[in-house]
Design an enzyme around this catalytic site. Structure first.
Site, PDB file in Angstrom:
ATOM      1  N   CYS A 118       0.727  -1.221   0.160  1.00  0.00           N
ATOM      2  CA  CYS A 118      -0.027  -0.075   0.038  1.00  0.00           C
ATOM      3  C   CYS A 118       0.888   1.241   0.129  1.00  0.00           C
ATOM      4  CB  CYS A 118      -0.751   0.072   1.270  1.00  0.00           C
ATOM      5  SG  CYS A 118      -2.249  -1.115   1.142  1.00  0.00           S
ATOM      6  N   CYS A 199      -3.714   0.175  -3.516  1.00  0.00           N
ATOM      7  CA  CYS A 199      -4.190   0.488  -1.891  1.00  0.00           C
ATOM      8  C   CYS A 199      -3.499   1.443  -1.295  1.00  0.00           C
ATOM      9  CB  CYS A 199      -4.280  -0.739  -1.064  1.00  0.00           C
ATOM     10  SG  CYS A 199      -2.572  -1.590  -0.715  1.00  0.00           S
TER      11      CYS A 199
END
Length: 305
Positions: A118, A199
């Site tokens: 992420c 993400c």
């Protein structure tokens, strides 16, 4: 009358002969001028783009082993480069290159796919060189080409052919010849998966020096990646609008195409920010242009990021 019937029969035969001659001529002209027609003697189909890269197997295996050894050693335990090559090969070998589907590449995607941390995903459009210089120097972000799949197949070409040896080394179809060619379908499929996996905070590097507009709905980013980002996984999208050093500043963050991109993303419930000439990337640009007036505004422009 016998004479009349003979004349009618002669006219009929002459008409048939002309029709057959026209058909033969049409076939000959089509084989010469139309791409994608099979040549005589089982020769490969003829297209307008470069053919499959020579030594493709060795390139794929070499890049795969190199990536696992130098970039992501942790992936080596679960990644089989030989299986990746075989899966890739069977996605296109002995197939008409205009009939490629995303499903052809699904086994390859499963074998070579891996998670992207992420806050590390960097998307780009018309900033290929700059985006990859930045990821190489900063090690803070990953583009699709920095993933295993992208690293292996970046810059190579390939297509199959119904005749032996099943791979066309002479020519492959351009996108204008057929949309569903092996290379285009591969990058669309890989781009879709890369976007789906993103993400946290996501970065997008666009080119503000392009006269036609920084955001183009026809690009891979504009047509595929934008619509496969998941608003439930992505907390923010940061747009870096970069301008060429000394080049035109055709668009800023308040420009028409950027506003269009913002509307698309806002409709999908994303939070968006935009920054003109993101400083760390601009410093990288100035390494090559330290004396340009655009770089003199940055006291640190002589430093390597």
């Amino acid at each position: 009358m016998p004479g009349s019937r003979r004349r009618q029969r002669g006219v009929l035969l002459a008409g048939i002969a002309l029709l057959l001659a026209a058909l033969v001529l049409a076939v000959v002209l089509a084989s010469v001028f139309m791409p994608g027609r099979e040549a005589a003697g089982g020769q490969p189909l003829r297209w307008q783009d470069r053919g499959t890269t020579r030594s493709l197997r060795e390139i794929v295996l070499g890049r795969c082993y190199s990536y696992l050894a130098e970039r992501r050693p942790a992936l080596g335990r679960d990644t089989d480069c030989l299986k990746i090559w075989e899966s890739f090969k069977y996605a296109f070998i002995y197939k008409n290159p205009c009939n490629t589907t995303a499903e052809d590449y699904q086994p390859l995607m499963e074998l070579a796919g891996h998670p992207i941390p992420c806050n590390k995903s960097l998307f780009w459009s018309k900033t290929n060189d700059l985006a990859h210089r930045y990821t190489k120097s900063s090690h803070s972000f990953l583009t699709l080409e920095d993933s295993l799949l992208g690293y292996i197949f970046d810059g190579v070409s390939w297509c199959g052919d119904p005749s032996a040896p099943g791979i066309n080394y002479e020519s492959c179809p351009k996108r204008s010849e057929c949309e569903s060619n092996p290379v285009s379908v591969f990058w669309k499929t890989a781009s879709k998966r890369f976007a789906e996996a993103a993400c946290g905070v996501v970065q997008v590097m666009l080119n503000g020096s392009i006269e036609a507009g920084a955001f183009r709905s026809s690009s891979i980013f504009g047509s595929i990646e934008v619509f496969n980002l998941n608003p439930n996984k992505v907390s923010e999208i940061q747009i870096w609008l970069m301008h060429d050093i000394g080049g035109p500043q055709s668009e800023s963050c308040s420009g028409h195409s950027i506003q269009r991109l913002k509307r698309i993303l806002e409709e999908r419930n994303f939070t968006i920010t935009c920054e003109d000439n993101y400083r760390p990337v601009q410093l990288l640009q100035c390494v090559r242009n330290p004396d340009h007036q655009d770089c003199r505004l940055c006291p640190s422009s002589m430093e390597t990021p």
